[in-house]
Design an enzyme around this catalytic site. Structure first.
Site, mmCIF file in Angstrom:
data_model
loop_
_atom_site.group_PDB
_atom_site.id
_atom_site.type_symbol
_atom_site.label_atom_id
_atom_site.label_comp_id
_atom_site.label_asym_id
_atom_site.label_seq_id
_atom_site.Cartn_x
_atom_site.Cartn_y
_atom_site.Cartn_z
ATOM 1 N N GLU A 44 -11.427 0.952 -4.122
ATOM 2 C CA GLU A 44 -10.807 1.404 -2.872
ATOM 3 C C GLU A 44 -9.548 2.185 -3.196
ATOM 4 O OE1 GLU A 44 -9.672 -2.131 -0.668
ATOM 5 O OE2 GLU A 44 -9.088 -3.148 -2.502
ATOM 6 N N ASP A 78 0.818 -1.221 0.000
ATOM 7 C CA ASP A 78 0.000 0.000 0.000
ATOM 8 C C ASP A 78 0.851 1.270 0.000
ATOM 9 O OD1 ASP A 78 -2.128 -1.847 0.362
ATOM 10 O OD2 ASP A 78 -1.922 -1.695 2.532
#
Length: 522
Positions: free
Chosen positions: A179, A17
């Site tokens: 997302e 991430d």
């Protein structure tokens, strides 16, 4: 171009991430840390080729409380930006994600320097995770996905909310597990970058644009900016969750997560960080071919790179090390140039105060070795070396009151192998044992050396010998850690494998183990 090459992954092992940021000549990469301290690991570069670890930002419970968080809970998807002379770090803390709910709280902290000091956390409004900030004309907006916990719902799109007050807007409905939003502006267009397809092998990055920050947003007609989903032969799989950065001379790159699976599809190394070059075509930012490359041209003009050599002496708790669910503090951990002293903590399945000091596995072939000084006083005290994924999946070679014991936990089912009798106490610091854990592709091996024939039987001596059978490394993978019950998530696998030192003191009687001559090699 000067011929230099970015080689992916730029951050091998557990570094998912990524959020990338340039401030002047300096680039910073922030990555998720989940249940590990310090929270939000940051790396620094001057050229996008060489990266040095700065350690984690969230160093204590003032900034982060991980007591009791589930495996692969804790810190999800940080976002690092720079605005009005301050670094802004947004991070979510996931307390529960099981059985259709997501109990997450998003926080914001700021600092004048990447080294701090960091402000007290401010809780942010929000209805989901993967929160990020967008700054424009002195104002800031919060983006995040929205999670709907009603049965049969779930991902509900991307929300935009002004931080200085005002109602949130749903600027993009859910498309395909949408997302990881990031917002950019170029040439009068707002570009919305999102992750889609889930974090596994269908993962990808989609870019949409609009003349208005609120939308409506149209997707790039060329399709995903980046994905591996259509080509299982690519070296980098699971490509997705990206973040753009522009160099000082106007070149563009995207930082994204990726994984290098073993044969059979298990990702023991977890989700790693890679970089791809971005070119603008017909007003859209695109990665050549839309797929991740292992080698990428580096920026053509860069500042002088700092010395990126890790000068930490062996045995010092440097920036590559982490502790599980509780911060490194003098009440249980002492780090000095001579080694580590670890006070015992909870059982391997405890979620409040385990005593585990570990570092991510960064290559398919690697090892961790140390000399341990420890004598267990009773059956409640153990210490040793581990190959670890989460509280339910690990291999552990420990010195116990019954002698050396090699234990495997496979989704919570334990298998114990007694390898030798008890060792006698040797001096004030206890028995001295050399321990080694080795990853060799899909295999984990443990080694030991001790002069006590009772402890090692016929193999006693000062030379390391292989102890026990070859063990399955693939149970320490993202895929194996994922568990579902009746269609609901029981556990996620987001972290990749670790190697480290573990000490248990189940009765809280004050036992400790000393680890010296620490060496990690790939």
């Amino acid at each position: 171009m000067d011929g230099r090459v970015i080689r992916n992954p730029v951050l091998p092992g557990f570094h998912p991430d990524p959020s990338i940021l340039r401030v002047g000549e300096d680039y910073y990469l922030a990555t998720s840390t989940f249940e590990w301290y310090p929270g939000v690991r940051v790396h620094h570069s001057r050229d996008l080729v060489h990266w040095r670890p700065l350690g984690g930002v969230l160093t204590d419970r003032r900034l982060l409380d991980l007591v009791g968080v589930p495996d692969s809970g804790g810190v999800w998807a940080p976002d690092l930006t720079y605005h009005d002379g301050l670094f802004h770090l947004v991070y979510g803390v996931m307390d529960n994600y099981a059985f259709g709910f997501k109990d997450i709280t998003n926080f914001l902290i700021t600092a004048p320097s990447i080294e701090g000091p960091w402000s007290d956390p401010v809780r942010l409004p929000g209805r989901g995770f993967d929160a990020s900030l967008y700054h424009e004309d002195g104002r800031s907006w919060l983006l995040s996905m929205v999670f709907d916990s009603r049965p049969g719902r779930g991902f509900a799109g991307i929300e935009l909310r002004p931080l200085d007050g005002g109602e949130p807007e749903l600027i993009l409905p859910n498309r395909d597990v949408t997302e990881g939003p990031h917002l950019y502006k170029a040439d009068g267009w707002y570009y919305l970058m999102v992750a889609e397809g889930g974090t596994g092998y269908r993962h990808g990055i989609t870019v949409l644009r609009s003349r208005s920050m609120s939308g409506p947003y149209e997707e790039d007609p060329a399709g995903p900016m980046l994905t591996s989903r259509h080509d299982p032969g690519l070296a980098l799989q699971k490509a997705g969750h990206g973040c753009l950065v522009r160099t000082r001379t106007g070149e563009w790159y995207v930082a994204h997560l990726a994984a290098r699976p073993y044969p059979g599809g298990t990702c023991v190394l977890g989700r790693e960080t890679a970089l791809q070059r971005v070119t603008w075509v017909d007003g859209w930012p695109r990665v050549p071919g839309g797929v991740p490359a292992v080698e990428v041209p580096a920026p053509g003009s860069v500042a002088d790179s700092p010395d990126l050599t890790d000068a930490q002496p062996l045995g010092v708790l440097g920036p590559e090390w982490s502790t599980l669910r509780r911060p490194a503090s003098p009440d249980w951990l002492t780090a000095a140039p001579g080694g580590l002293t670890i006070q015992g903590g909870q059982s391997p399945y405890g979620l409040r105060s385990p005593s585990l000091v570990a570092r991510p596995v960064t290559a398919s072939t690697c090892s961790l070795e140390a000399v341990m000084r420890f004598t267990p006083g009773n059956v409640h005290q153990t210490a040793g070396i581990t190959a670890y994924y989460n509280s339910r999946n690990w291999h552990y070679l420990a010195l116990t009151s019954d002698g050396l014991v090699l234990t495997t936990s496979d989704r919570g089912t334990r298998t114990e192998r007694r390898l030798g009798g008890p060792a006698g106490a040797e001096g004030a610091e206890g028995a001295e044992v050399r321990l080694r854990v080795e990853f060799d592709g899909p295999v984990v091996r443990f080694f030991g050396a001790h002069h006590d024939p009772e402890l090692f039987g016929a193999h006693h001596g000062r030379e390391l010998v292989h102890l026990g059978p070859e063990l399955d490394a693939t149970i320490l993978s993202d895929e194996h850690a994922d568990e579902h019950i009746d269609g609901h998530v029981r556990a996620f696998g987001f972290t990749g494998a670790f190697v480290g030192f573990w000490v248990q003191d189940l009765a809280g009687e004050g036992c400790a183990a000393r680890f010296e001559q620490i060496s990690y090699r790939t």
